[in-house]
Design a protein around this motif. Structure first.
Motif, PDB file in Angstrom:
ATOM      1  N   LEU A 150       0.839  -1.202   0.000  1.00  0.00           N
ATOM      2  CA  LEU A 150       0.000   0.000   0.000  1.00  0.00           C
ATOM      3  C   LEU A 150       0.879   1.261   0.000  1.00  0.00           C
ATOM      4  O   LEU A 150       0.687   2.179  -0.791  1.00  0.00           O
ATOM      5  CB  LEU A 150      -0.857  -0.045   1.275  1.00  0.00           C
ATOM      6  CG  LEU A 150      -2.066   0.836   1.372  1.00  0.00           C
ATOM      7  CD1 LEU A 150      -3.202   0.219   0.592  1.00  0.00           C
ATOM      8  CD2 LEU A 150      -2.497   0.964   2.832  1.00  0.00           C
ATOM      9  N   ILE A 179      -7.613   3.194  -3.978  1.00  0.00           N
ATOM     10  CA  ILE A 179      -7.469   1.870  -3.367  1.00  0.00           C
ATOM     11  C   ILE A 179      -8.740   1.428  -2.649  1.00  0.00           C
ATOM     12  O   ILE A 179      -9.336   2.175  -1.883  1.00  0.00           O
ATOM     13  CB  ILE A 179      -6.235   1.830  -2.402  1.00  0.00           C
ATOM     14  CG1 ILE A 179      -5.924   0.401  -1.971  1.00  0.00           C
ATOM     15  CG2 ILE A 179      -6.391   2.744  -1.206  1.00  0.00           C
ATOM     16  CD1 ILE A 179      -5.253  -0.426  -3.026  1.00  0.00           C
ATOM     17  N   GLY A 214      -3.645   0.310   7.586  1.00  0.00           N
ATOM     18  CA  GLY A 214      -3.864   0.773   6.209  1.00  0.00           C
ATOM     19  C   GLY A 214      -4.827   1.949   6.182  1.00  0.00           C
ATOM     20  O   GLY A 214      -4.600   2.934   5.456  1.00  0.00           O
TER      21      GLY A 214
END
Ligand code: FAD
Length: 389
Positions: free
Chosen positions: A222, A238, A276
């Protein structure tokens, strides 16, 4: 603080009759043995061309799918829109292997992009790379094996289909999600996604890749993808999920004796998922995120992070997404509180979406003696409605 316990809001879109149907369905699929037998019987009945499609359509298909084609999904799109929930039409035909079928799927996905352009209630479109490419070919490209001339030609067609979809999404101003698949195919998909983002995400995020945080390497991925986007001066789109193929991944790794790409435990997957989210919110100036999750804690955490970073609830860079027929308590409560929410609405001919339906049924079987979260919430709401009478 948002609460997902409000079943009145969660099921506001369901009539008493629909709620009763959902109750019966989740009770049925809650039983592992029923699902196992039901799965086999359905496959046999369809093979023998017995008239079971009507029954499937009225029950499990109705719960988890929007219709057999785009037009038939209109009612679902309108129904969700009443509650400010967007629709992501997901052409869910699986298991095809021929170039002709891949071209049909590609055309259909492009149609969803243009259909979305005409409808404010459809914020995204989506495609599964395995719907437009042969699995073995994706695996071969991901494994960096030498392709034969025919395969090279075949792969050029795959790249062309991906480009056609992203180009049409760009022209229709409809962001497109590229779904993530099994790890042995994913490198090829990630490379394609990077190329498409570099090409179409200059002004805003049109192309979104997907990161499966049940993989131990995806938090780093990521960050690296974001760094690439920064260097290339394009938006990093994303969709973050936990991942759908855990058992398969572990079994294959064990069989072929390589290190499993899956996290050692659920807590590690949860931790990376939330890290994330943190990373995306900290870098929101060049990231657009869709949190594709049915996890209450992660959804709640994202709302907190948005507040911490002064991101408006309806900022288009942040979306929450769930699957149709599941986790309405998350979708409806989030949208009621003003967040951007969308549901994947799978569609396609009944026989073709059967693998998808079987996965949903299997996912909702519960550990012996326990009632699933979905069923618990439905029961709570039915009790609440009965108490009001
Ligand atoms: C809108 C949307 C889009 C999606 N798109 C994709 C996609 O493109 N590709 C894809 O693969 N999946 C996709 N999924 C499915 C998703 O990956 C999950 O399977 C599903 O949502 C369940 O995870 P969860 O975050 O909702 O929460 P939870 O129910 O909290 O988590 C269950 C998940 O945690 C992980 N997990 C469970 N046990 C362990 C363990 N012991 N060790 C490590 N990890 C564990 C698994 O991923 C499991 O599915 C999507 C889901 C949604 C809602």
């Amino acid at each position: 603080m948002i609460s997902f316990e409000n079943t009145e809001i969660a099921f506001s879109g369901k009539s008493n009759r629909e709620l009763k149907m959902a109750y019966r369905l989740f009770k049925l699929v809650g039983n592992k043995i029923t699902v196992k037998i039901g799965k086999q019987l359905t496959i046999i009945a369809l093979k023998l061309r017995l008239p079971v499609k009507g029954l499937i359509k009225k029950t499990i298909f109705k719960q988890f799918c929007g219709g057999v084609d785009i037009n038939e999904c209109e009612a679902t799109v309108a129904q969700l829109a009443k509650y400010n929930i967007g629709t992501i039409l997901d052409y869910s035909v699986e298991g095809k292997e021929s170039e002709a079928d891949f071209d049909i799927a590609c055309k259909e996905i492009i149609a969803t992009a243009h259909n979305a352009n005409k409808n404010d209630n459809i914020p995204f479109c989506v495609f599964k790379p395995s719907g437009i490419a042969r699995l073995d070919l994706l695996a071969k490209v991901s494994g960096k094996s030498e392709l034969t001339d025919t395969e090279k030609e075949e792969y050029r067609n795959v790249c062309d289909r991906v480009d056609q979809i992203c180009k049409n999404a760009y022209e229709a101003n409809t962001p497109v999600f590229i779904d993530a698949e099994e790890s042995w195919m994913q490198d090829a998909i990630d490379d394609l996604a990077d190329a498409m983002m570099a090409k179409y995400n200059k002004e805003k995020a049109i192309v979104y890749n997907t990161a499966q945080m049940y993989r131990w390497d995806k938090l780093e991925f990521l960050k690296a993808s974001h760094a690439k986007a920064k260097a290339g001066n394009y938006w990093f789109g994303i969709k973050m999920v936990r991942g759908a193929y855990m058992e398969k991944e572990r079994e294959r790794a064990e069989e072929l004796k390589y290190k499993s790409p899956i996290q050692p435990d659920k807590a590690s997957a949860d931790k990376d998922y939330n890290s994330g989210l943190e990373f995306c919110m900290e870098n929101i100036d060049q990231i657009a995120l869709c949190a594709g999750t049915h996890n209450e804690q992660s959804s709640l955490y994202l709302t907190e992070l948005m507040e911490k970073h002064n991101i408006e609830k309806n900022d288009k860079r942040v979306y929450f997404a769930q699957l149709l027929g599941m986790s309405d308590h998350i979708s409806f409560n989030l949208s009621n509180a003003g967040y951007n929410v969308a549901k994947y609405v799978p569609y396609g001919p009944i026989k073709e979406v059967l693998p998808y339906l079987i996965r949903r049924a299997e996912e909702n079987t519960s550990v012996a003696g326990q009632t699933s979260r979905e069923l618990t919430l439905i029961m709570k709401e039915r009790k609440r409605r009965k108490g009001k009478k």
